[in-house]
Design a protein around this motif. Structure first.
Motif, PDB file in Angstrom:
ATOM      1  N   GLY A 166       0.783  -1.229   0.000  1.00 23.37           N
ATOM      2  CA  GLY A 166       0.000   0.000   0.000  1.00 23.37           C
ATOM      3  C   GLY A 166       0.814   1.278   0.000  1.00 23.37           C
ATOM      4  O   GLY A 166       0.259   2.372  -0.182  1.00 23.37           O
ATOM      5  N   LYS A 167       2.127   1.177   0.165  1.00 19.72           N
ATOM      6  CA  LYS A 167       2.962   2.378   0.238  1.00 19.72           C
ATOM      7  C   LYS A 167       2.913   3.160  -1.071  1.00 19.72           C
ATOM      8  O   LYS A 167       2.689   4.383  -1.083  1.00 19.72           O
ATOM      9  CB  LYS A 167       4.389   1.979   0.574  1.00 19.72           C
ATOM     10  N   ALA A 168       3.130   2.461  -2.189  1.00 17.48           N
ATOM     11  CA  ALA A 168       3.148   3.139  -3.488  1.00 17.48           C
ATOM     12  C   ALA A 168       1.795   3.778  -3.776  1.00 17.48           C
ATOM     13  O   ALA A 168       1.714   4.911  -4.259  1.00 17.48           O
ATOM     14  CB  ALA A 168       3.523   2.149  -4.584  1.00 17.48           C
ATOM     15  N   ARG A 169       0.721   3.037  -3.475  1.00 18.58           N
ATOM     16  CA  ARG A 169      -0.616   3.574  -3.743  1.00 18.58           C
ATOM     17  C   ARG A 169      -0.855   4.855  -2.960  1.00 18.58           C
ATOM     18  O   ARG A 169      -1.394   5.836  -3.504  1.00 18.58           O
ATOM     19  CB  ARG A 169      -1.676   2.543  -3.386  1.00 18.58           C
ATOM     20  N   ASN A 170      -0.469   4.875  -1.687  1.00 14.54           N
ATOM     21  CA  ASN A 170      -0.711   6.051  -0.859  1.00 14.54           C
ATOM     22  C   ASN A 170       0.084   7.256  -1.351  1.00 14.54           C
ATOM     23  O   ASN A 170      -0.423   8.387  -1.382  1.00 14.54           O
ATOM     24  CB  ASN A 170      -0.362   5.749   0.599  1.00 14.54           C
ATOM     25  N   ILE A 171       1.325   7.015  -1.748  1.00 15.75           N
ATOM     26  CA  ILE A 171       2.159   8.130  -2.220  1.00 15.75           C
ATOM     27  C   ILE A 171       1.620   8.668  -3.544  1.00 15.75           C
ATOM     28  O   ILE A 171       1.549   9.888  -3.758  1.00 15.75           O
ATOM     29  CB  ILE A 171       3.626   7.682  -2.350  1.00 15.75           C
ATOM     30  N   ILE A 172       1.229   7.762  -4.458  1.00 10.26           N
ATOM     31  CA  ILE A 172       0.668   8.220  -5.733  1.00 10.26           C
ATOM     32  C   ILE A 172      -0.626   8.991  -5.494  1.00 10.26           C
ATOM     33  O   ILE A 172      -0.872  10.027  -6.117  1.00 10.26           O
ATOM     34  CB  ILE A 172       0.428   7.019  -6.667  1.00 10.26           C
ATOM     35  N   LEU A 173      -1.460   8.504  -4.578  1.00 10.88           N
ATOM     36  CA  LEU A 173      -2.714   9.191  -4.258  1.00 10.88           C
ATOM     37  C   LEU A 173      -2.428  10.608  -3.756  1.00 10.88           C
ATOM     38  O   LEU A 173      -3.082  11.575  -4.181  1.00 10.88           O
ATOM     39  CB  LEU A 173      -3.491   8.393  -3.220  1.00 10.88           C
ATOM     40  N   GLU A 174      -1.453  10.744  -2.851  1.00  9.24           N
ATOM     41  CA  GLU A 174      -1.135  12.071  -2.313  1.00  9.24           C
ATOM     42  C   GLU A 174      -0.620  12.998  -3.400  1.00  9.24           C
ATOM     43  O   GLU A 174      -0.968  14.188  -3.441  1.00  9.24           O
ATOM     44  CB  GLU A 174      -0.101  11.937  -1.189  1.00  9.24           C
ATOM     45  N   ARG A 175       0.190  12.453  -4.309  1.00  7.74           N
ATOM     46  CA  ARG A 175       0.742  13.292  -5.381  1.00  7.74           C
ATOM     47  C   ARG A 175      -0.351  13.706  -6.372  1.00  7.74           C
ATOM     48  O   ARG A 175      -0.335  14.832  -6.871  1.00  7.74           O
ATOM     49  CB  ARG A 175       1.870  12.552  -6.097  1.00  7.74           C
ATOM     50  N   VAL A 176      -1.274  12.799  -6.665  1.00  6.33           N
ATOM     51  CA  VAL A 176      -2.373  13.143  -7.567  1.00  6.33           C
ATOM     52  C   VAL A 176      -3.232  14.235  -6.950  1.00  6.33           C
ATOM     53  O   VAL A 176      -3.599  15.222  -7.612  1.00  6.33           O
ATOM     54  CB  VAL A 176      -3.219  11.893  -7.888  1.00  6.33           C
ATOM     55  N   GLN A 177      -3.560  14.091  -5.675  1.00  7.54           N
ATOM     56  CA  GLN A 177      -4.372  15.099  -5.007  1.00  7.54           C
ATOM     57  C   GLN A 177      -3.652  16.450  -4.989  1.00  7.54           C
ATOM     58  O   GLN A 177      -4.268  17.493  -5.270  1.00  7.54           O
ATOM     59  CB  GLN A 177      -4.703  14.657  -3.585  1.00  7.54           C
ATOM     60  N   ALA A 178      -2.350  16.438  -4.668  1.00  9.46           N
ATOM     61  CA  ALA A 178      -1.590  17.688  -4.641  1.00  9.46           C
ATOM     62  C   ALA A 178      -1.536  18.330  -6.023  1.00  9.46           C
ATOM     63  O   ALA A 178      -1.648  19.558  -6.161  1.00  9.46           O
ATOM     64  CB  ALA A 178      -0.176  17.419  -4.119  1.00  9.46           C
ATOM     65  N   ALA A 179      -1.392  17.498  -7.076  1.00 12.52           N
ATOM     66  CA  ALA A 179      -1.333  18.030  -8.441  1.00 12.52           C
ATOM     67  C   ALA A 179      -2.677  18.646  -8.838  1.00 12.52           C
ATOM     68  O   ALA A 179      -2.719  19.689  -9.514  1.00 12.52           O
ATOM     69  CB  ALA A 179      -0.945  16.923  -9.416  1.00 12.52           C
ATOM     70  N   LYS A 180      -3.774  18.038  -8.428  1.00 13.70           N
ATOM     71  CA  LYS A 180      -5.096  18.595  -8.751  1.00 13.70           C
ATOM     72  C   LYS A 180      -5.347  19.897  -8.001  1.00 13.70           C
ATOM     73  O   LYS A 180      -5.927  20.842  -8.560  1.00 13.70           O
ATOM     74  CB  LYS A 180      -6.176  17.558  -8.430  1.00 13.70           C
ATOM     75  N   ILE A 181      -4.915  19.966  -6.760  1.00  8.93           N
ATOM     76  CA  ILE A 181      -5.087  21.201  -5.991  1.00  8.93           C
ATOM     77  C   ILE A 181      -4.266  22.326  -6.610  1.00  8.93           C
ATOM     78  O   ILE A 181      -4.745  23.472  -6.755  1.00  8.93           O
ATOM     79  CB  ILE A 181      -4.693  20.971  -4.518  1.00  8.93           C
ATOM     80  N   ALA A 182      -3.016  22.014  -7.001  1.00  5.22           N
ATOM     81  CA  ALA A 182      -2.171  23.029  -7.634  1.00  5.22           C
ATOM     82  C   ALA A 182      -2.750  23.480  -8.961  1.00  5.22           C
ATOM     83  O   ALA A 182      -2.731  24.672  -9.305  1.00  5.22           O
ATOM     84  CB  ALA A 182      -0.756  22.469  -7.831  1.00  5.22           C
ATOM     85  N   SER A 183      -3.296  22.539  -9.724  1.00  5.00           N
ATOM     86  CA  SER A 183      -3.910  22.878 -11.011  1.00  5.00           C
ATOM     87  C   SER A 183      -5.133  23.768 -10.809  1.00  5.00           C
ATOM     88  O   SER A 183      -5.343  24.738 -11.560  1.00  5.00           O
ATOM     89  CB  SER A 183      -4.303  21.598 -11.759  1.00  5.00           C
ATOM     90  N   LEU A 184      -5.937  23.465  -9.798  1.00  4.25           N
ATOM     91  CA  LEU A 184      -7.127  24.271  -9.530  1.00  4.25           C
ATOM     92  C   LEU A 184      -6.740  25.677  -9.085  1.00  4.25           C
ATOM     93  O   LEU A 184      -7.414  26.651  -9.436  1.00  4.25           O
ATOM     94  CB  LEU A 184      -7.981  23.589  -8.460  1.00  4.25           C
ATOM     95  N   ALA A 185      -5.644  25.786  -8.331  1.00  2.00           N
ATOM     96  CA  ALA A 185      -5.190  27.109  -7.900  1.00  2.00           C
ATOM     97  C   ALA A 185      -4.748  27.949  -9.091  1.00  2.00           C
ATOM     98  O   ALA A 185      -4.962  29.167  -9.131  1.00  2.00           O
ATOM     99  CB  ALA A 185      -4.045  26.964  -6.896  1.00  2.00           C
ATOM    100  N   ALA A 186      -4.118  27.296 -10.074  1.00  2.00           N
ATOM    101  CA  ALA A 186      -3.647  28.023 -11.260  1.00  2.00           C
ATOM    102  C   ALA A 186      -4.788  28.329 -12.224  1.00  2.00           C
ATOM    103  O   ALA A 186      -4.774  29.359 -12.898  1.00  2.00           O
ATOM    104  CB  ALA A 186      -2.556  27.207 -11.963  1.00  2.00           C
ATOM    105  N   GLN A 187      -5.754  27.419 -12.336  1.00  2.00           N
ATOM    106  CA  GLN A 187      -6.913  27.609 -13.222  1.00  2.00           C
ATOM    107  C   GLN A 187      -8.184  27.433 -12.402  1.00  2.00           C
ATOM    108  O   GLN A 187      -8.796  26.362 -12.432  1.00  2.00           O
ATOM    109  CB  GLN A 187      -6.901  26.610 -14.380  1.00  2.00           C
TER     110      GLN A 187
END
Length: 633
Positions: free
Chosen positions: A253-274
């Motif tokens: 589950g380590k890889a899944r959790n890290i990928i999930l956190e990175r996806v969420q962070a990328a979506k938040i950053a994208s929403l902040a920019a657009q």
């Protein structure tokens, strides 16, 4: 509805035994002929699948004949054989009232010596309804054996209560679906119709092209109603995205959790920019359909897994400036290209004691090297462009897109034509199930949350037609398509989402899904297992009708369920020959004499065109049966 003819030519027998909805009837001894005339029209007595009625007070009970002769004699009467073999078994299915109303189900039962009557054509017309009297009825053909009686179905119950069209190959199933969709998309009667077809083999563009927008992997640029199929990866939920990109991840589950956190962070950053009006970054999760760069995520993870770094001088291994890239002939670092899916190249580990230059792997890997290599390959090949490079919906490295999710939904269910065809024939088979599940889930979620808006399904219901359903709605209850479809058939009615399941093997469809279909168009089915699944999914006791399925003619169907008053054997009205699905059998031998003016085809034509297998191979390599560049060579 209650007949005024209580005797005479209409009486054919009397009730002798009642067991639940099964009634045993003895035919009158004075019936020396199996033919009876009513108002100058002849009626065959004792036809399997024919209807009879039993007047009980102010109500007529209606039933269908399921057995005739020796097999219909009750066990307790077989020794004495009263009335010889002149017995019938009837399955009760509904009741009619003097007001003219018919309803399914039985509120009372017949008893001994109640008369059994023939159901006349006038009775059938009253039960089935008239097109000019009820706006919610549509004509799909005529009752078999009675061309004067229209086969009418209730469009309200057909769409929202779900339906199934089943029949073996060659029974006319695809043509029947095309005929139904032609009726349901009639712009004169239904100017706001909304139908989406999941077309696995590209059959329906020819049949419905004049009233549909078609989305396919390789559209014909010469046709204005054909468009590129785009299903942006960022519209998928996190679990859906992982399945079609990374595949199976390590069980810890380590890889899944890290990928999930990175996806969420990328979506938040994208929403902040657009920014999107009304959407707060604090509410964004990894499942939110917010654009982000999968290419950048892949590139960063690739560096984490494959990257090496210079460890001398206590350099920070997390600083890209310390990474040990390989160099090309111009001494430029091979850092790769995230947007193009080109991975960076790193120098090999070097940790020899006598060598002052030390190169090590980055610490704490996720152990997902095979998954990253597979995802990189998908980012680079065109087979997955519909998903990973979805045209105007493909994000740049900052997550910015040209078109939004609202543009995508508007293309699918809000365009200017009543039908949208998603041609999935070019999608890799390994991800077809997941992609279908993703599309269904996106549509369900969109209409669920918009249920109180004018664009939602309550004001403008959506019918989803699922062709070749047995290939992705089997008993694998964990598949994405099965999960999404079960949700639609169980809950979609409340939100204006209806399903039409189309299959040649109903026995392979998940029983939960099949049992939720309120209406069946049962065409010729030769396989006993398939027939039993259809019979088991029906709410009525109609073995007598379903036993006729092996002998139905091509284009003939037995329509059963909620969209019809009584089950009816129907000849479906087929579209014109030039507007039928591209699913006809190839011509092996033309029945007419060969003619030089005939289009080449079949085995008996002598003047066949000179073969051009260069073009033959080109269509194969382009994965397009009608490529836009037909030059020879």
């Amino acid at each position: 509805m209650v007949s005024e003819l209580r005797g005479g030519a209409t009486v054919i027998g009397t009730v002798q035994d009642v067991s639940g909805t099964t009634v045993s009837v003895t035919l009158n001894a004075d019936r020396f002929s199996a033919l009876s005339f009513i108002n100058g029209q002849g009626y065959k007595i004792g036809q399997i699948g024919s209807f009879v009625k039993i007047p009980v007070g102010y109500v007529d009970l209606y039933g269908v004949v399921s057995q005739v002769g020796a097999s219909a004699v009750p066990e307790n009467a077989q020794t004495v054989m009263p009335n010889g073999l002149r017995w019938m078994t009837i399955q009760l299915i509904g009741e009619g009232y003097r007001s003219g109303r018919f309803q399914r189900g039985i509120s009372q039962y017949p008893t001994f010596d109640d008369e059994v009557h023939i159901v006349s054509e006038g009775d059938l017309q009253a039960i089935y309804g008239r097109l000019d009297k009820q706006n919610h009825l549509v004509r799909v053909g005529h009752v078999a054996g009675s061309e004067s009686i229209d086969a009418l179905i209730d469009i309200n119950k057909l769409v929202t209560r779900h339906s199934a069209v089943v029949g073996t190959t060659g029974s006319g199933k695809s043509t029947t679906v095309a005929g139904l969709l032609n009726v349901l998309s009639d712009e004169t009667r239904f100017p706001s119709a909304r139908i989406l077809v999941l077309d696995l083999h590209g059959e329906y563009a020819r049949a419905l092209g004049d009233r549909a927008h078609i989305f396919k992997i390789s559209p014909d640029e010469r046709k204005p109603n054909e468009h590129r199929l785009c299903i942006p990866f960022w519209a998928l939920s996190f679990d859906e995205l992982v399945r079609v990109t990374f595949g199976s991840l390590p069980s810890d589950g380590k890889a899944r959790n890290i990928i999930l956190e990175r996806v969420q962070a990328a979506k938040i950053a994208s929403l902040a920019a657009q920014p999107i009006v009304g959407v707060d970054p604090i509410d964004v999760t990894a499942d939110s359909p917010i654009p982000f760069s999968l290419n950048k995520l892949w590139h960063d993870l690739y560096c984490t897994e494959f990257g090496t770094y210079f460890s001398a001088g206590g350099a920070n291994s997390g600083d890209p400036a310390t990474w040990a890239y390989e160099k090309d002939a111009t001494n430029a670092k091979l850092v790769g290209d995230a947007q193009a899916g080109v991975p960076p190249r790193f120098r090999k580990v070097k940790n020899v004691q006598a060598d002052p230059e030390k190169i090590n792997y980055l610490p704490d890997p996720l152990n997902i090297r095979p998954q990253l290599e597979a995802l990189g390959a998908r980012l680079r090949v065109s087979r997955y462009d519909f998903l990973l490079k979805a045209g105007d919906w493909h994000p740049d490295l900052s997550g910015a897109v040209t078109k939004t999710l609202s543009d995508l939904i508007s293309q699918w269910i809000g365009n200017d034509r009543p039908i949208t065809i998603l041609d999935l024939s070019g999608i890799p088979s390994t991800v077809t199930n997941d992609i279908i599940g993703n599309v269904l889930r996106v549509l369900y979620d969109a209409l669920f949350w918009a249920r109180n808006l004018s664009e939602g399904g309550r004001e403008r219901p959506l019918l989803i037609v699922m062709e070749e359903a047995h290939t992705y709605l089997n008993d694998d209850c964990e598949s994405a398509a099965s999960i999404a479809t079960q949700r639609i058939v169980k809950e979609g009615r409340k939100y204006g989402i209806g399903a039409m399941i189309v299959s040649q093997r109903p026995s392979e469809i998940n029983s939960t899904i099949l049992s939720q279909c309120g209406t069946f168009f049962a065409m010729r089915l030769s396989n006993a297992t398939d027939r039993s699944h259809v019979t088991g999914a029906l709410s009525d006791n109609l073995e007598g009708l379903t036993s006729m399925l092996p002998v139905l003619r091509t284009g003939e169907a037995i329509i059963l369920g909620e969209a019809v008053g009584l089950p009816m054997r129907t000849m479906i009205q087929a579209p014109p020959k030039d507007r039928r699905p591209d699913s006809q059998d190839p011509l092996v031998c033309d029945e007419s004499p060969p003619d030089e003016s005939m289009t080449p085809g079949g085995w008996n034509l002598k003047n066949h065109l000179a073969p051009d297998y260069g073009y033959f191979v080109r269509t194969w390599l382009q994965q397009n049966p009608t490529p836009p560049s037909p030059e020879k060579g």
